[in-house]
Design a protein around this motif. Structure first.
Motif, PDB file in Angstrom:
ATOM      1  N   LEU A   4       0.801  -1.168   0.017  1.00  0.00           N
ATOM      2  CA  LEU A   4      -0.032  -0.008   0.034  1.00  0.00           C
ATOM      3  C   LEU A   4       0.801   1.225   0.077  1.00  0.00           C
ATOM      4  CD1 LEU A   4      -2.483  -0.956   2.616  1.00  0.00           C
ATOM      5  CD2 LEU A   4      -2.868  -1.036   0.171  1.00  0.00           C
ATOM      6  N   ASP A   5       0.292   2.393  -0.713  1.00  0.00           N
ATOM      7  CA  ASP A   5       1.111   3.653  -0.682  1.00  0.00           C
ATOM      8  C   ASP A   5       0.905   4.247   0.561  1.00  0.00           C
ATOM      9  OD1 ASP A   5       2.186   5.861  -1.071  1.00  0.00           O
ATOM     10  OD2 ASP A   5       1.062   6.492  -2.898  1.00  0.00           O
ATOM     11  N   ILE A   6       1.921   4.643   1.404  1.00  0.00           N
ATOM     12  CA  ILE A   6       1.613   5.216   2.771  1.00  0.00           C
ATOM     13  C   ILE A   6       0.996   6.451   2.619  1.00  0.00           C
ATOM     14  CG2 ILE A   6       3.772   6.240   2.961  1.00  0.00           C
ATOM     15  CD1 ILE A   6       1.829   4.439   5.739  1.00  0.00           C
ATOM     16  N   ALA A   7       1.369   7.154   1.651  1.00  0.00           N
ATOM     17  CA  ALA A   7       0.958   8.547   1.323  1.00  0.00           C
ATOM     18  C   ALA A   7      -0.434   8.733   1.018  1.00  0.00           C
ATOM     19  CB  ALA A   7       1.549   9.431   0.129  1.00  0.00           C
ATOM     20  N   ALA A   8      -1.074   7.408   0.294  1.00  0.00           N
ATOM     21  CA  ALA A   8      -2.409   7.515   0.073  1.00  0.00           C
ATOM     22  C   ALA A   8      -3.192   7.072   1.369  1.00  0.00           C
ATOM     23  CB  ALA A   8      -2.890   6.506  -1.056  1.00  0.00           C
ATOM     24  N   GLU A  69      -9.095   2.019  11.437  1.00  0.00           N
ATOM     25  CA  GLU A  69      -8.222   1.787  12.623  1.00  0.00           C
ATOM     26  C   GLU A  69      -7.047   1.130  12.110  1.00  0.00           C
ATOM     27  OE1 GLU A  69      -6.862   2.555  16.041  1.00  0.00           O
ATOM     28  OE2 GLU A  69      -8.952   3.145  15.572  1.00  0.00           O
ATOM     29  N   MET A  70      -7.115   0.115  11.123  1.00  0.00           N
ATOM     30  CA  MET A  70      -5.749  -0.250  10.487  1.00  0.00           C
ATOM     31  C   MET A  70      -5.122   0.536   9.836  1.00  0.00           C
ATOM     32  SD  MET A  70      -7.337  -4.162   9.528  1.00  0.00           S
ATOM     33  CE  MET A  70      -8.478  -3.622   8.615  1.00  0.00           C
ATOM     34  N   ALA A  71      -5.785   1.553   9.090  1.00  0.00           N
ATOM     35  CA  ALA A  71      -5.026   2.621   8.428  1.00  0.00           C
ATOM     36  C   ALA A  71      -4.284   3.419   9.448  1.00  0.00           C
ATOM     37  CB  ALA A  71      -6.029   3.295   7.676  1.00  0.00           C
ATOM     38  N   ARG A  72      -4.949   3.998  10.676  1.00  0.00           N
ATOM     39  CA  ARG A  72      -4.338   4.494  11.377  1.00  0.00           C
ATOM     40  C   ARG A  72      -3.192   3.926  12.150  1.00  0.00           C
ATOM     41  NH1 ARG A  72      -7.657   8.591  12.795  1.00  0.00           N
ATOM     42  NH2 ARG A  72      -9.951   8.215  13.114  1.00  0.00           N
ATOM     43  N   GLU A  73      -3.036   2.656  12.370  1.00  0.00           N
ATOM     44  CA  GLU A  73      -2.189   2.042  12.853  1.00  0.00           C
ATOM     45  C   GLU A  73      -0.873   1.922  11.733  1.00  0.00           C
ATOM     46  OE1 GLU A  73      -3.457  -1.844  13.990  1.00  0.00           O
ATOM     47  OE2 GLU A  73      -4.731  -1.153  15.615  1.00  0.00           O
ATOM     48  N   LEU A  74      -1.184   1.800  10.498  1.00  0.00           N
ATOM     49  CA  LEU A  74      -0.283   1.708   9.526  1.00  0.00           C
ATOM     50  C   LEU A  74       0.651   3.089   9.576  1.00  0.00           C
ATOM     51  CD1 LEU A  74       1.185   0.231   7.319  1.00  0.00           C
ATOM     52  CD2 LEU A  74      -0.589   1.043   5.551  1.00  0.00           C
ATOM     53  N   VAL A  75      -0.159   4.088   9.431  1.00  0.00           N
ATOM     54  CA  VAL A  75       0.256   5.487   9.488  1.00  0.00           C
ATOM     55  C   VAL A  75       1.238   5.811  10.671  1.00  0.00           C
ATOM     56  CG1 VAL A  75      -0.338   8.056   9.270  1.00  0.00           C
ATOM     57  CG2 VAL A  75      -1.329   6.197   7.936  1.00  0.00           C
ATOM     58  N   ALA A  77       2.651   3.472  12.414  1.00  0.00           N
ATOM     59  CA  ALA A  77       3.826   2.652  12.612  1.00  0.00           C
ATOM     60  C   ALA A  77       4.965   3.216  11.770  1.00  0.00           C
ATOM     61  CB  ALA A  77       3.517   1.332  12.262  1.00  0.00           C
ATOM     62  N   HIS A  78       4.604   4.049  10.433  1.00  0.00           N
ATOM     63  CA  HIS A  78       5.343   4.309   9.806  1.00  0.00           C
ATOM     64  C   HIS A  78       6.181   5.614  10.202  1.00  0.00           C
ATOM     65  CE1 HIS A  78       6.394   7.051   6.286  1.00  0.00           C
ATOM     66  NE2 HIS A  78       6.891   6.149   5.706  1.00  0.00           N
ATOM     67  N   VAL A 112      -0.392  12.733  19.303  1.00  0.00           N
ATOM     68  CA  VAL A 112       0.889  13.468  19.267  1.00  0.00           C
ATOM     69  C   VAL A 112       2.178  12.621  19.697  1.00  0.00           C
ATOM     70  CG1 VAL A 112       2.338  15.407  20.347  1.00  0.00           C
ATOM     71  CG2 VAL A 112      -0.039  15.755  19.675  1.00  0.00           C
ATOM     72  N   ASN A 113       1.790  11.763  20.543  1.00  0.00           N
ATOM     73  CA  ASN A 113       3.087  10.942  20.984  1.00  0.00           C
ATOM     74  C   ASN A 113       3.236   9.836  19.731  1.00  0.00           C
ATOM     75  OD1 ASN A 113       3.581   7.966  22.593  1.00  0.00           O
ATOM     76  ND2 ASN A 113       4.897   9.674  23.413  1.00  0.00           N
ATOM     77  N   ALA A 114       2.332   9.264  19.295  1.00  0.00           N
ATOM     78  CA  ALA A 114       2.450   8.395  18.067  1.00  0.00           C
ATOM     79  C   ALA A 114       3.241   8.995  17.094  1.00  0.00           C
ATOM     80  CB  ALA A 114       0.923   7.808  17.435  1.00  0.00           C
ATOM     81  N   ALA A 115       2.861  10.037  16.509  1.00  0.00           N
ATOM     82  CA  ALA A 115       3.668  11.063  15.631  1.00  0.00           C
ATOM     83  C   ALA A 115       5.130  11.402  15.841  1.00  0.00           C
ATOM     84  CB  ALA A 115       2.910  12.275  15.155  1.00  0.00           C
ATOM     85  N   ASP A 116       5.411  11.360  17.062  1.00  0.00           N
ATOM     86  CA  ASP A 116       7.089  11.824  17.521  1.00  0.00           C
ATOM     87  C   ASP A 116       7.144  11.425  18.976  1.00  0.00           C
ATOM     88  OD1 ASP A 116       9.094  12.630  18.222  1.00  0.00           O
ATOM     89  OD2 ASP A 116       8.905  14.805  17.323  1.00  0.00           O
ATOM     90  N   PRO A 117       7.724  10.131  19.364  1.00  0.00           N
ATOM     91  CA  PRO A 117       7.526   9.483  20.652  1.00  0.00           C
ATOM     92  C   PRO A 117       8.745  10.293  21.455  1.00  0.00           C
ATOM     93  CG  PRO A 117       7.456   7.799  19.015  1.00  0.00           C
ATOM     94  CD  PRO A 117       7.723   8.927  18.346  1.00  0.00           C
ATOM     95  N   ALA A 118       9.856  10.988  20.775  1.00  0.00           N
ATOM     96  CA  ALA A 118      10.739  11.714  21.407  1.00  0.00           C
ATOM     97  C   ALA A 118      10.433  12.959  21.818  1.00  0.00           C
ATOM     98  CB  ALA A 118      12.038  11.477  20.648  1.00  0.00           C
ATOM     99  N   LEU A 119       9.227  13.503  21.536  1.00  0.00           N
ATOM    100  CA  LEU A 119       8.656  14.836  21.708  1.00  0.00           C
ATOM    101  C   LEU A 119       8.191  14.937  23.042  1.00  0.00           C
ATOM    102  CD1 LEU A 119       8.188  17.500  20.482  1.00  0.00           C
ATOM    103  CD2 LEU A 119       5.855  16.938  20.404  1.00  0.00           C
ATOM    104  N   ARG A 120       8.485  15.988  24.020  1.00  0.00           N
ATOM    105  CA  ARG A 120       8.429  16.055  25.332  1.00  0.00           C
ATOM    106  C   ARG A 120       7.438  17.445  25.344  1.00  0.00           C
ATOM    107  NH1 ARG A 120       9.757  11.780  25.085  1.00  0.00           N
ATOM    108  NH2 ARG A 120      11.309  10.861  26.106  1.00  0.00           N
TER     109      ARG A 120
END
Length: 282
Positions: A4-8, A69-75, A77-78, A112-120
């Motif tokens: 799958l195209d992650i951008a799509a 929900e699966m699409a959210r998980e894929l995005v 994880a990427h 926010v945490n999923a997008a950037d786990p190192a962000l405080r």
């Protein structure tokens, strides 16, 4: 099946969240037609219709709802995989007007945490009047505030927040006169707009509860103590919109401003995710 195209997939999640090809395109820095093309290719690849389109509405199909929900998980994880190469901790201090805090906060922090786990992320919640000086002194990296009365230009209008009258789902305190109000006190612009509207309509009112923040006003409304003027998105369970039922005057919507001069990619992405959550019902 091809990968799958992650951008799509990301475009699909955005369209589903925002219920708009136009708004999704704005977030992606693309065009509505390009987003539509991406979604069409994704649907053909999956052999499923993910969205039901009409001239005025976009909504998930049954298969799209199952895939979301699966699409959210894929995005997610990427995003984590990409972020794994950038382990430098980044601290971001953001002010949020307490009129904007609702039940979506756990989901916001999770995204926010999923997008950037190192962000405080440090959130400071208060009135727009109190937070603006902190931003101007550099104590906040960014701030989500209601547009101030002086119409300052340095902020960007992120979305428009609708407000209405909310009372307990079980009781109707406004059926007695004067209408009992829960407000944030005389310094609150939403409160002042509400009482001006009542006065203009010739409706008697009484301030019976004063508290700070939408959560406090929502609690008073849910308890049956009073009617509260709340952003529609922040109204808690156990309340209902009684504006039409009680023939109350409409409340002017409020511009929600994002104040930020941040330019680094990580900070801008965190603010983008916050904006998606705040603006979904705006």
């Amino acid at each position: 099946m091809q990968s799958l195209d992650i951008a799509a997939v990301r475009a699909f999640v955005l369209v589903a969240d925002l219920q708009s090809f136009t708004r999704a395109a704005e977030v992606l820095g693309s065009t509505q037609s390009n987003v539509s093309i991406k979604l069409g290719k994704l649907e053909r690849q999956l052999g499923r219709r993910l969205l039901e389109r009409s001239p005025r509405h976009v909504r998930l199909s049954a298969e799209g709802a199952g895939f979301l929900e699966m699409a959210r998980e894929l995005v997610s994880a990427h995003a984590r995989a990409v972020a794994s190469f950038d382990t430098q901790v980044r601290r971001l201090v953001v002010g949020v007007s307490h009129e904007l805090i609702g039940g979506e906060m756990p989901g916001l922090l999770k995204r926010v945490n999923a997008a950037d786990p190192a962000l405080r992320l440090e959130l400071r919640v208060g009135s727009s009047r109190d937070l603006m000086p902190l931003y101007e002194r550099g104590e906040l990296d960014a701030a989500w505030l209601l547009r101030p009365d002086d119409r300052r230009k340095q902020g960007k209008c992120a979305y428009v927040e609708p407000f209405s009258w909310f009372a307990s789902s079980q009781a109707a305190p406004a059926l007695r006169a004067p209408i009992p109000l829960a407000t944030q006190g005389k310094g609150c612009r939403v409160r002042n707009a509400a009482v001006r509207a009542l006065d203009g309509a010739g409706i008697a009112w009484e301030e019976v509860f004063v508290g700070k923040g939408a959560a406090m006003l929502g609690a008073a409304a849910a308890a049956g103590l009073a009617v509260a003027v709340l952003a529609t998105r922040t109204a808690p369970s156990g309340t209902r919109d009684v504006g039409a039922l009680l023939s109350l005057p409409s409340i002017p919507p409020q511009d929600v401003m994002l104040y930020s001069s941040l330019s680094d990619k990580r900070s801008r992405e965190a603010l983008r995710v916050m904006g998606l959550v705040f603006g979904q019902a705006g």
